[in-house]
Enzyme design. Structure first.
Site: not given
Ligand code: F6P
Length: 552
Positions: A215, A221, A277-278, A363, A394, A514
């Protein structure tokens, strides 16, 4: 006047009378056993169930009476749930800390609907992006879109994390039966290089397309993995920068960052800041899903989402699936004191569904202050976890049946399987019903003794029962049903957030870690010994890691 005043959200003053009444009521029902409740009302199993939009919810095995439900519905009314639902659907900026509308429901609105954000109807834009996604997906699926060397693209790798990963990977796994089997789909999220290395180790760069999904397009990452992917792709394609256009597309709200990365914005699929995002798996973030299952199936999934949206928006609360699920979750969490909820899909294809729900629920509702910034005086967001049945039986079910903690469970089952194999499916479903029965009714000492169990062993073999569960039954796991199921949980989460009077749509809690990681990265990489100003534990860990690295 303050330069940046606190935004006002239209919300009724929360009266506390239903909470108070529920607290008193809890005392009178806390000792009631489901055995008794079922014995007293032989129709309870039929009465406490809702059959709507293709999902059947049996909530009779919750520790509730008619009075409990009445008070919970009163709580929904007092919390202004109806107005909050209307606010969300009409584009009000209900995410108050980020001053944003919350309109994932617009992502699945039919073409002829209008939903306005800041005076602009957003539905045409949604459909324009869907149409572009469909064109692109078809070109990839039919081999028209070629890689840099002219080879057909056979591998699609989604790079993203959180909502930009969990939705796509969950949906791909859930709908694998509908997926294009001649193509390989993989998902890279972790900044641990192993994730990327394993995802590409048997792939040909000439046949591999990366979807960089983010987003913000700034997530550490994802950007790190995307750079590594770029280097891997270029190395395998003779270093020609022009190849990037054929092997990389982006999904983002941030065109500037996408161009900076070197992806042509012609190869970018956009979405909007009013999609969290979620809550984004049905936006362009679902591009990998659409490529896998095809545009028609993707649209069927959106229709499923929309059906549940409409049900949530219009059904009366006592017959409203997400509202009931949300109310019961609050009852179990705040009155019965259950800290967690186990989500137990009896459907192998839903193996990533609990992981997906963890972000959606935790979240969203892991919050410690109300909309007014005051400390909440109730427990919020329970911990969601789970595994597909019957594997969990199990492993951890022992604790659910006989442990000292109360763990409400959501069982999810389907009448038909996509893979009929002998007696498998009946056995699977028998386990769903058996587990909910065992959890609710247990086994008394008298029953255990009557089986001839020696006295000393009796306590070990007693099942207290009275463990609450919901059972969700649907016809079959297909794209439409998946949409309904996800929307059911989305709106249940929203309902819970309204009852707690919290902002379910921000996520400030992820920020501190972060920022600290950004500070520590150079301390690990710097060849010169850095001056460390952390606490003594963190300082020692950093030094120890540096030493261990030197010795390698
Ligand atoms: O750090 C949490 C978050 O902001 C989530 O809410 C989101 O889904 C994820 O990181 C990834 O964010 P982006 O789509 O901006 O890379």
């Amino acid at each position: 006047m303050a330069a940046n005043p606190q935004p006002q959200v239209k919300k009724p003053a929360i009266k506390q009378s239903a909470w108070k009444a529920l607290t008193t009521h809890y005392k009178s029902v806390s000792k009631l056993h489901l055995r008794q409740l079922f014995a007293d009302d032989t129709r309870r199993g039929q009465r406490m169930a809702v059959d709507a939009v293709g999902l059947y919810l049996d909530y009779s095995k919750n520790r509730v009476t008619d009075e409990t439900l009445k008070l919970l519905l009163q709580l929904a009314a007092e919390s202004g749930l109806r107005a909050r639902i209307d606010g969300m659907f009409s584009g009000e900026k209900i995410n108050i800390t980020e001053k944003r509308a919350v309109l994932h429901v617009a992502l699945r609105a039919p073409k002829d609907e209008s939903i306005f954000v800041d005076g602009k109807n957003v539905v045409p834009e949604v459909h324009a992006v869907l149409d572009r996604m469909a064109k692109f997906s078809n070109r990839l699926r039919n081999g028209e879109w070629k890689g840099h060397t002219g080879k057909r693209i056979r591998n699609v790798i989604n790079i993203g994390i959180g909502g930009s990963d969990l939705g796509p990977v969950m949906a791909y796994e859930a709908l694998k039966h509908y997926s294009e089997r001649s193509m390989t789909f993989r998902f890279v999220s972790n900044v641990d290089g192993t994730d990327f290395a394993e995802a590409v180790q048997d792939l040909d760069p000439a046949e591999t397309l990366f979807i960089v999904s983010s987003k913000t397009f700034t997530t550490l990452e994802t950007m790190t993995n995307a750079q590594t992917a770029r280097a891997w792709s270029l190395a395998g394609l003779g270093g020609d920068e022009k190849s990037v256009a054929k092997h990389f597309v982006a999904v983002s709200t941030n065109a500037a960052e996408v161009s900076k990365f070197g992806i042509d914005t012609a190869n970018m699929f956009g979405f909007w800041d009013w999609v969290g995002g979620r809550y984004s798996m049905d936006s362009a973030i679902g591009l990998s899903t659409m490529i896998a299952i095809g545009p028609e199936n993707f649209r069927a999934m959106l229709n499923g989402f929309h059906e549940m949206d409409e049900h949530f928006r219009t059904a009366s609360f006592e017959a409203n699936l997400p509202v009931l699920m949300g109310l019961l979750a609050v009852w179990n969490n705040d009155f019965l004191g259950a800290d967690t909820v186990a989500v137990l899909p009896y459907e192998q294809y839903l193996k990533r569904f609990p992981a997906y729900l963890q972000q959606l629920t935790m979240e969203s509702n892991g919050k410690h202050v109300t909309l007014d910034g005051k400390a909440v005086n109730k427990e919020t967001g329970p911990i969601y976890w789970g595994e597909p049945g019957t594997n969990g039986q199990h492993s951890f079910y022992q604790l659910i049946h006989q442990g000292t903690r109360l763990i409400p469970c959501d069982f999810i089952g389907f009448a038909k399987t996509s893979n009929p194999l002998g007696r498998h499916h009946d056995m699977l479903l028998a386990n769903v019903f058996a587990q909910t029965e065992a959890l609710a009714f247990g086994k008394t000492p008298e029953q255990v003794k009557a089986e001839g169990t020696p006295d000393w062993l009796v306590p070990h073999r007693v099942f207290e029962g009275n463990r609450p569960s919901n059972t969700i039954l649907a016809e079959q796991l297909d794209p439409e049903t998946l949409g309904k199921l996800v929307a059911l949980y989305e709106h249940s989460v929203f309902t819970q957030g309204v009852l707690w009077n919290i902002d379910s749509f921000d996520q400030w809690g992820v920020e501190l870690g972060k920022v600290l990681a950004q500070r520590i990265i150079p301390e690990l990489e710097n060849p010169a010994e850095p001056v460390l100003n952390h606490d003594s534990s963190t300082n020692t860990l950093v030094r120890r890691y540096r030493k261990m690295k030197e010795q390698q």
